[in-house]
Design an enzyme around this catalytic site. Structure first.
Site: not given
Ligand code: ADP
Length: 241
Positions: A22, A97, A143, A176, A187
Protein backbone atom coordinates in the site's frame (compact mmCIF):
# COMPACT_ATOMS: atom_id res chain seq x y z
CA UNK A 1 6.72 9.29 -14.86
CA UNK A 2 4.47 12.01 -16.30
CA UNK A 3 2.73 14.20 -13.77
CA UNK A 4 -0.90 15.21 -13.68
CA UNK A 5 -1.06 17.80 -10.99
CA UNK A 6 -3.93 19.94 -12.19
CA UNK A 7 -6.79 17.42 -12.31
CA UNK A 8 -9.24 16.72 -9.50
CA UNK A 9 -8.42 13.27 -8.18
CA UNK A 10 -10.61 13.07 -5.09
CA UNK A 11 -10.17 10.42 -2.42
CA UNK A 12 -8.31 7.21 -3.27
CA UNK A 13 -8.45 4.36 -0.73
CA UNK A 14 -5.80 1.63 -0.73
CA UNK A 15 -6.84 -1.58 1.03
CA UNK A 16 -4.78 -4.70 1.54
CA UNK A 17 -3.12 -6.85 4.16
CA UNK A 18 0.08 -5.78 5.89
CA UNK A 19 2.92 -6.01 3.38
CA UNK A 20 0.70 -5.82 0.28
CA UNK A 21 2.50 -2.72 -0.94
CA UNK A 22 0.00 0.00 0.00
CA UNK A 23 2.79 2.41 0.91
CA UNK A 24 4.66 1.84 -2.35
CA UNK A 25 1.56 2.32 -4.50
CA UNK A 26 0.47 5.34 -2.44
CA UNK A 27 3.82 7.03 -3.11
CA UNK A 28 3.46 6.41 -6.86
CA UNK A 29 -0.01 7.98 -6.91
CA UNK A 30 1.24 10.86 -4.76
CA UNK A 31 4.12 11.61 -7.15
CA UNK A 32 2.04 11.26 -10.28
CA UNK A 33 -0.98 13.28 -9.19
CA UNK A 34 0.59 15.66 -6.70
CA UNK A 35 -1.78 14.67 -3.90
CA UNK A 36 -0.67 13.70 -0.39
CA UNK A 37 -0.36 10.18 0.96
CA UNK A 38 -2.31 9.96 4.20
CA UNK A 39 -0.92 6.87 5.92
CA UNK A 40 -2.59 6.25 9.27
CA UNK A 41 0.26 3.90 10.23
CA UNK A 42 2.85 6.64 9.55
CA UNK A 43 0.78 9.28 11.36
CA UNK A 44 0.40 7.00 14.39
CA UNK A 45 4.12 6.16 14.41
CA UNK A 46 4.95 9.89 14.27
CA UNK A 47 2.71 10.41 17.29
CA UNK A 48 4.46 7.59 19.14
CA UNK A 49 7.88 9.14 18.42
CA UNK A 50 6.70 12.60 19.51
CA UNK A 51 5.14 11.12 22.67
CA UNK A 52 1.76 12.82 22.15
CA UNK A 53 -1.33 11.72 24.06
CA UNK A 54 -2.46 9.80 20.96
CA UNK A 55 0.97 8.23 20.61
CA UNK A 56 0.95 7.07 24.22
CA UNK A 57 -2.50 5.51 23.76
CA UNK A 58 -1.51 3.82 20.49
CA UNK A 59 1.99 2.55 21.27
CA UNK A 60 1.20 -0.70 23.11
CA UNK A 61 -1.75 -1.51 20.85
CA UNK A 62 0.44 -1.19 17.74
CA UNK A 63 3.23 -3.25 19.31
CA UNK A 64 0.73 -6.08 19.78
CA UNK A 65 -0.37 -5.84 16.13
CA UNK A 66 -3.93 -4.83 17.06
CA UNK A 67 -5.94 -1.91 15.75
CA UNK A 68 -6.02 1.47 17.47
CA UNK A 69 -9.54 2.57 18.47
CA UNK A 70 -11.76 3.99 15.75
CA UNK A 71 -12.41 7.23 17.64
CA UNK A 72 -8.74 8.11 17.98
CA UNK A 73 -7.93 7.26 14.36
CA UNK A 74 -10.91 9.13 12.90
CA UNK A 75 -10.07 12.34 14.80
CA UNK A 76 -6.50 12.08 13.52
CA UNK A 77 -7.65 11.52 9.92
CA UNK A 78 -10.12 14.40 10.02
CA UNK A 79 -7.39 16.76 11.16
CA UNK A 80 -5.09 15.61 8.37
CA UNK A 81 -7.75 15.93 5.66
CA UNK A 82 -8.48 19.50 6.72
CA UNK A 83 -4.96 20.52 5.64
CA UNK A 84 -4.96 22.63 2.45
CA UNK A 85 -2.77 20.15 0.52
CA UNK A 86 -5.61 17.61 0.41
CA UNK A 87 -7.99 19.90 -1.50
CA UNK A 88 -7.53 18.17 -4.91
CA UNK A 89 -7.54 14.72 -3.39
CA UNK A 90 -5.54 12.36 -1.18
CA UNK A 91 -4.48 8.73 -1.00
CA UNK A 92 -5.66 7.00 2.16
CA UNK A 93 -3.14 4.28 2.96
CA UNK A 94 -4.35 2.02 5.79
CA UNK A 95 -7.70 3.74 6.32
CA UNK A 96 -10.55 2.79 6.60
CA UNK A 97 -9.65 -0.46 8.33
CA UNK A 98 -12.91 -1.27 10.09
CA UNK A 99 -16.58 -1.10 9.12
CA UNK A 100 -17.00 1.79 11.58
CA UNK A 101 -14.18 3.75 9.94
CA UNK A 102 -15.68 3.13 6.48
CA UNK A 103 -19.04 4.42 7.74
CA UNK A 104 -17.35 7.46 9.25
CA UNK A 105 -15.55 8.22 5.95
CA UNK A 106 -18.77 7.86 3.97
CA UNK A 107 -20.52 10.28 6.32
CA UNK A 108 -17.66 12.76 5.93
CA UNK A 109 -17.69 12.49 2.14
CA UNK A 110 -21.49 12.57 2.05
CA UNK A 111 -21.33 15.86 3.92
CA UNK A 112 -18.68 17.15 1.51
CA UNK A 113 -20.75 16.17 -1.51
CA UNK A 114 -23.28 18.75 -0.42
CA UNK A 115 -20.74 21.32 0.67
CA UNK A 116 -19.79 23.49 -2.29
CA UNK A 117 -16.87 25.05 -0.44
CA UNK A 118 -14.92 21.76 -0.58
CA UNK A 119 -13.50 21.04 -4.02
CA UNK A 120 -12.83 17.30 -3.52
CA UNK A 121 -16.46 16.30 -3.59
CA UNK A 122 -16.32 12.73 -4.83
CA UNK A 123 -16.75 9.18 -3.65
CA UNK A 124 -13.49 7.33 -3.20
CA UNK A 125 -11.80 5.10 -5.72
CA UNK A 126 -11.04 1.97 -3.68
CA UNK A 127 -8.13 -0.26 -4.73
CA UNK A 128 -7.47 -3.54 -2.98
CA UNK A 129 -4.04 -5.11 -3.32
CA UNK A 130 -4.14 -8.90 -3.01
CA UNK A 131 -0.96 -10.83 -2.30
CA UNK A 132 -0.30 -14.54 -1.52
CA UNK A 133 0.32 -15.42 2.12
CA UNK A 134 3.91 -16.64 1.54
CA UNK A 135 4.77 -13.51 -0.41
CA UNK A 136 3.34 -11.38 2.36
CA UNK A 137 5.60 -13.02 4.91
CA UNK A 138 8.68 -12.41 2.75
CA UNK A 139 7.64 -8.86 2.13
CA UNK A 140 7.01 -8.06 5.78
CA UNK A 141 10.11 -9.77 7.18
CA UNK A 142 12.32 -8.26 4.42
CA UNK A 143 10.97 -4.73 4.79
CA UNK A 144 13.41 -1.99 5.81
CA UNK A 145 13.03 1.77 5.69
CA UNK A 146 15.20 4.83 5.95
CA UNK A 147 14.59 6.73 9.20
CA UNK A 148 15.36 10.05 7.46
CA UNK A 149 13.71 9.99 4.04
CA UNK A 150 11.18 7.18 4.60
CA UNK A 151 12.22 5.28 1.46
CA UNK A 152 11.16 1.63 1.71
CA UNK A 153 13.36 -1.30 0.65
CA UNK A 154 13.04 -5.07 0.79
CA UNK A 155 16.16 -7.14 1.42
CA UNK A 156 14.74 -9.95 -0.75
CA UNK A 157 13.26 -8.03 -3.68
CA UNK A 158 14.45 -4.42 -3.67
CA UNK A 159 17.69 -4.29 -1.69
CA UNK A 160 19.70 -1.09 -1.32
CA UNK A 161 23.00 -0.85 -3.23
CA UNK A 162 24.95 -1.26 0.03
CA UNK A 163 23.59 -3.79 2.53
CA UNK A 164 21.24 -2.12 5.09
CA UNK A 165 22.20 1.43 3.98
CA UNK A 166 19.82 3.92 2.30
CA UNK A 167 20.83 4.74 -1.32
CA UNK A 168 19.63 8.33 -0.91
CA UNK A 169 20.80 9.40 2.55
CA UNK A 170 23.51 6.88 3.53
CA UNK A 171 21.63 6.26 6.81
CA UNK A 172 21.34 2.79 8.34
CA UNK A 173 17.99 1.23 7.48
CA UNK A 174 15.59 0.22 10.24
CA UNK A 175 13.02 -2.54 10.72
CA UNK A 176 9.59 -1.55 12.00
CA UNK A 177 8.85 -2.67 15.53
CA UNK A 178 5.72 -4.52 14.41
CA UNK A 179 7.40 -6.32 11.49
CA UNK A 180 8.72 -8.93 13.94
CA UNK A 181 7.52 -12.49 13.26
CA UNK A 182 5.51 -12.74 16.48
CA UNK A 183 3.50 -9.61 15.65
CA UNK A 184 2.79 -10.52 12.03
CA UNK A 185 0.12 -13.11 12.78
CA UNK A 186 -2.05 -10.80 14.93
CA UNK A 187 -1.81 -8.13 12.21
CA UNK A 188 -2.92 -10.59 9.52
CA UNK A 189 -5.75 -11.77 11.79
CA UNK A 190 -6.85 -8.16 12.36
CA UNK A 191 -6.91 -7.73 8.58
CA UNK A 192 -8.98 -10.88 7.98
CA UNK A 193 -11.47 -10.14 10.71
CA UNK A 194 -11.82 -6.37 10.59
CA UNK A 195 -10.61 -5.06 7.24
CA UNK A 196 -11.89 -7.71 4.82
CA UNK A 197 -15.49 -6.68 5.59
CA UNK A 198 -14.52 -3.14 4.54
CA UNK A 199 -13.48 -4.45 1.11
CA UNK A 200 -16.72 -6.46 0.92
CA UNK A 201 -18.67 -3.32 1.70
CA UNK A 202 -16.96 -1.36 -1.09
CA UNK A 203 -17.46 -4.31 -3.43
CA UNK A 204 -21.20 -4.30 -2.72
CA UNK A 205 -21.37 -0.60 -3.44
CA UNK A 206 -19.49 -1.10 -6.72
CA UNK A 207 -16.48 0.98 -5.80
CA UNK A 208 -13.83 -1.72 -5.38
CA UNK A 209 -11.05 -2.47 -7.83
CA UNK A 210 -8.85 -5.48 -7.00
CA UNK A 211 -5.26 -5.75 -8.10
CA UNK A 212 -3.04 -8.75 -7.72
CA UNK A 213 0.25 -7.70 -6.12
CA UNK A 214 3.57 -9.41 -6.76
CA UNK A 215 6.79 -9.86 -4.89
CA UNK A 216 8.17 -6.60 -6.20
CA UNK A 217 5.62 -4.19 -4.87
CA UNK A 218 3.90 -4.20 -8.24
CA UNK A 219 0.41 -5.30 -9.09
CA UNK A 220 -0.20 -7.89 -11.78
CA UNK A 221 -3.32 -8.36 -13.72
CA UNK A 222 -5.09 -6.66 -16.47
CA UNK A 223 -3.44 -3.67 -17.95
CA UNK A 224 -5.63 -1.08 -16.33
CA UNK A 225 -5.79 2.12 -18.23
CA UNK A 226 -8.46 3.71 -16.16
CA UNK A 227 -9.44 3.10 -12.61
CA UNK A 228 -12.89 4.07 -11.51
CA UNK A 229 -14.96 6.70 -13.14
CA UNK A 230 -13.52 9.64 -15.06
CA UNK A 231 -9.99 8.20 -15.43
CA UNK A 232 -8.93 9.82 -12.20
CA UNK A 233 -6.13 7.35 -11.43
CA UNK A 234 -4.51 5.13 -14.04
CA UNK A 235 -2.67 1.86 -13.74
CA UNK A 236 -0.36 0.36 -16.33
CA UNK A 237 1.42 -2.99 -16.20
CA UNK A 238 -0.06 -3.38 -12.78
CA UNK A 239 1.45 -0.29 -11.19
CA UNK A 240 -0.23 2.98 -10.41
CA UNK A 241 1.17 5.37 -13.01
P1 ADP B 1 0.44 -2.47 7.83
O1 ADP B 1 -0.60 -2.20 6.80
O2 ADP B 1 1.69 -2.99 7.24
O3 ADP B 1 -0.06 -3.29 9.00
P2 ADP B 1 0.38 0.28 8.86
O4 ADP B 1 1.58 1.15 8.87
O5 ADP B 1 -0.74 0.66 7.96
O6 ADP B 1 0.94 -1.17 8.54
O7 ADP B 1 -0.21 0.14 10.34
C1 ADP B 1 0.59 -0.17 11.45
C2 ADP B 1 -0.28 -0.27 12.70
O8 ADP B 1 -0.89 1.00 12.96
C3 ADP B 1 -1.44 -1.25 12.60
O9 ADP B 1 -1.04 -2.58 12.90
C4 ADP B 1 -2.40 -0.67 13.63
O10 ADP B 1 -1.98 -0.98 14.96
C5 ADP B 1 -2.22 0.82 13.46
N1 ADP B 1 -3.17 1.39 12.45
C6 ADP B 1 -2.86 1.90 11.24
N2 ADP B 1 -3.94 2.33 10.59
C7 ADP B 1 -4.99 2.08 11.43
C8 ADP B 1 -6.39 2.27 11.33
N3 ADP B 1 -6.97 2.81 10.24
N4 ADP B 1 -7.18 1.89 12.38
C9 ADP B 1 -6.63 1.34 13.48
N5 ADP B 1 -5.31 1.13 13.64
C10 ADP B 1 -4.49 1.49 12.63
Amino acid sequence: MAQETSCEVGPVVLLGPPGAGKGTQAKRIMERYGIPQVSTGDLLRQNVVRGTELGLAAKAVMARGELVSDDLVCVMVRERLMQPDSKRGYVLDGFPRTAAQAGWLDALLDHELFDNSRPTRAWPIVIRLDVDYNQLLLRITGRRSCPSCGRIYNVHFQPPRVDEICDETGEKLVTRNDDRLEVIQPRLTAYQEQTRPVADYYQRTGRLISQRGSAHGRCHGSDFQDIGRSSRVRMKNGDCV
